[in-house]
Enzyme design. Structure first.
Site, PDB file in Angstrom:
ATOM      1  N   HIS A   1       0.846  -1.206   0.000  1.00 22.44           N
ATOM      2  CA  HIS A   1       0.000   0.000   0.000  1.00 22.44           C
ATOM      3  C   HIS A   1       0.881   1.255   0.000  1.00 22.44           C
ATOM      4  O   HIS A   1       0.671   2.165  -0.810  1.00 22.44           O
ATOM      5  CB  HIS A   1      -0.903  -0.037   1.234  1.00 22.44           C
ATOM      6  CG  HIS A   1      -1.764   1.162   1.409  1.00 22.44           C
ATOM      7  ND1 HIS A   1      -3.129   1.154   1.210  1.00 22.44           N
ATOM      8  CD2 HIS A   1      -1.464   2.445   1.796  1.00 22.44           C
ATOM      9  CE1 HIS A   1      -3.631   2.355   1.439  1.00 22.44           C
ATOM     10  NE2 HIS A   1      -2.643   3.161   1.815  1.00 22.44           N
ATOM     11  N   GLU A   2       1.863   1.295   0.904  1.00 15.80           N
ATOM     12  CA  GLU A   2       2.740   2.467   1.000  1.00 15.80           C
ATOM     13  C   GLU A   2       3.677   2.572  -0.200  1.00 15.80           C
ATOM     14  O   GLU A   2       3.994   3.672  -0.661  1.00 15.80           O
ATOM     15  CB  GLU A   2       3.555   2.410   2.296  1.00 15.80           C
ATOM     16  CG  GLU A   2       2.729   2.479   3.569  1.00 15.80           C
ATOM     17  CD  GLU A   2       1.875   3.728   3.653  1.00 15.80           C
ATOM     18  OE1 GLU A   2       2.280   4.770   3.088  1.00 15.80           O
ATOM     19  OE2 GLU A   2       0.799   3.673   4.277  1.00 15.80           O
TER      20      GLU A   2
ATOM     21  N   HIS B   1       1.963   4.449  -3.046  1.00 14.06           N
ATOM     22  CA  HIS B   1       2.089   5.906  -2.908  1.00 14.06           C
ATOM     23  C   HIS B   1       3.471   6.359  -3.378  1.00 14.06           C
ATOM     24  O   HIS B   1       3.611   7.331  -4.125  1.00 14.06           O
ATOM     25  CB  HIS B   1       1.932   6.324  -1.445  1.00 14.06           C
ATOM     26  CG  HIS B   1       0.559   6.153  -0.887  1.00 14.06           C
ATOM     27  ND1 HIS B   1      -0.566   6.686  -1.489  1.00 14.06           N
ATOM     28  CD2 HIS B   1       0.126   5.530   0.238  1.00 14.06           C
ATOM     29  CE1 HIS B   1      -1.626   6.394  -0.762  1.00 14.06           C
ATOM     30  NE2 HIS B   1      -1.244   5.689   0.295  1.00 14.06           N
TER      31      HIS B   1
ATOM     32  N   ASP C   1      -5.632   8.807   3.233  1.00 13.80           N
ATOM     33  CA  ASP C   1      -5.523   9.132   1.817  1.00 13.80           C
ATOM     34  C   ASP C   1      -6.751   9.893   1.315  1.00 13.80           C
ATOM     35  O   ASP C   1      -6.632  10.780   0.472  1.00 13.80           O
ATOM     36  CB  ASP C   1      -5.332   7.844   1.010  1.00 13.80           C
ATOM     37  CG  ASP C   1      -4.109   7.066   1.471  1.00 13.80           C
ATOM     38  OD1 ASP C   1      -3.119   7.715   1.844  1.00 13.80           O
ATOM     39  OD2 ASP C   1      -4.143   5.829   1.463  1.00 13.80           O
TER      40      ASP C   1
END
Length: 390
Positions: free
Chosen positions: A74-75, A78, A175
């Site tokens: 997930h990170e 980004h 987010d």
């Protein structure tokens, strides 16, 4: 004392574990294995199988490891999109409440910000969908031997989908809060958009804290049962409230420095010390100048490093009388610790924050010509003066 350790690198990004990560990691293992609401059956009334204690904890450990791997993805999503837009990533840290990608700067372009922000939830939805699809495939086999795998795969799918939708709530620092700010920033100034988004985040945090004390959301979503709340959601709400406040403060700080150059803030007097001075001479100079940070230069004015009062405090009385400044200073990075007087003051602040340094040397029009220094104290005082004027 260091609060996190680096455990590796992915696509050139340092991956760190904060010490608080251990609490939630083992907490998830314990929760998966013992949570009364699920009795370690497949949630939401889909049926399941009882397991002995050892196997429960074994499966829980695998689930926790895989979940945090998906959190890392997930990170990384980004970070990957941010890097495509030219943003430097200092690292990814997994900690108590999840993970964070430490970016050098969030682009103020609404178009870029929402794309960076949405990448994480999209990854979580994709991962959740894959796990749930795998669950459906395994379930069609209808074999008892696969039931533990069903539990593991369904749980990971459910958690990733829940993570995605939770992150899409329009409240900082999630987010969805950044997507919401990007939406607002297309219609109003960036600072005003931030304040609006932060207000929504604070309201959400307060409602979340109150609701978390009354009802346990996790149990409710898994089973539909209404049971007394627990401390975790109020704690998370407190974290969100503080993070939203910090986001507003940081944005306000950088906004106040718009149009201000380093030369407007830098200190030119009492800014440098000769490398051949003794430490005692420098200590006396600090008293006379009422200053605690200096750029250290040689006879020709070339930068050799930095020294602060904190460096002198670490020395013994004997060392202060015996050593020269040149023997105390350490090496420095010209790229990050020297800045042009024509640079934006906001850039100086970013460098001081990202490098955790207290002072930068300021270069004049001629490369290598040090004309002053700029410190966190100088910037903080300048910002306070701007606030007083406004």
């Amino acid at each position: 004392m260091r609060t996190s350790i680096q455990v590796g690198r992915i696509i050139g990004i340092p991956i760190r574990l904060h010490f608080t990560f251990l609490f939630i990691f083992f907490g998830i293992i314990y929760g998966f294995a013992t949570l009364p609401a699920t009795e370690y059956r497949i949630p939401l009334g889909l049926g399941g199988i009882e397991m002995d204690t050892f196997f429960r904890y074994f499966l829980s450990s695998i689930a926790a490891i895989l979940f945090f791997f998906t959190l890392l993805l997930h990170e990384l999503s980004h970070s990957y999109v941010a890097m495509k837009f030219g943003t430097k990533i200092h690292g990814i840290t997994l900690f108590f409440f999840g993970g964070v990608a430490m970016m050098e700067d969030i682009p103020k372009s609404p178009e870029k910000e929402w794309r960076i922000a949405i990448a994480g939830p999209l990854m979580s939805i994709a991962l959740g969908g894959l796990f749930l699809l795998a669950y459906s495939g395994i379930k069609t086999l209808n074999l008892a031997v696969y039931r533990p795998v069903e539990i593991l795969v369904f749980t990971l799918g459910f958690l990733n989908v829940a993570l995605a939708f939770f992150n899409l709530i329009p409240a900082f620092p999630m987010d969805g809060g950044r997507v919401f700010r990007a939406f607002l920033a297309k219609r109003m100034p960036f600072l005003k958009a931030t304040k609006r988004a932060v207000l929504i985040a604070k309201i959400f945090a307060v409602v979340m804290a109150i609701g978390g004390f009354i009802v346990d959301p996790f149990t409710f979503f898994l089973t539909g049962e209404i049971v007394t709340g627990n401390i975790w959601f109020p704690l998370l709400a407190t974290f969100l409230y503080i993070a939203a406040t910090e986001e507003e403060n940081a944005t306000t700080t950088f906004a106040s420095l718009e149009g201000i150059k380093v030369k407007h803030v830098m200190r030119t007097e009492n800014a440098s010390a000769r490398e051949d001075m003794s430490i005692m001479e420098l200590a006396n100079k600090m008293l006379d100048d009422k200053s605690v940070e200096y750029a250290v230069v040689d006879e020709g004015g070339e930068l050799k490093g930095f020294i602060t009062f904190e460096d002198i405090k670490k020395l013994s009385a004997e060392q202060r009388h015996r050593l020269k400044v040149s023997e105390v200073i350490s090496s420095f990075d010209r790229m990050s610790e020297v800045i042009s007087q024509e640079e934006e003051a906001a850039e100086a602040l970013k460098r001081l924050v990202s490098t955790k340094k207290k002072v930068l040397a300021v270069e004049g029009e001629e490369r290598g010509n040090i004309v002053g220094i700029i410190t966190k104290r100088d910037l903080a005082m300048f910002i306070e003066m701007l606030k007083g004027r406004g």
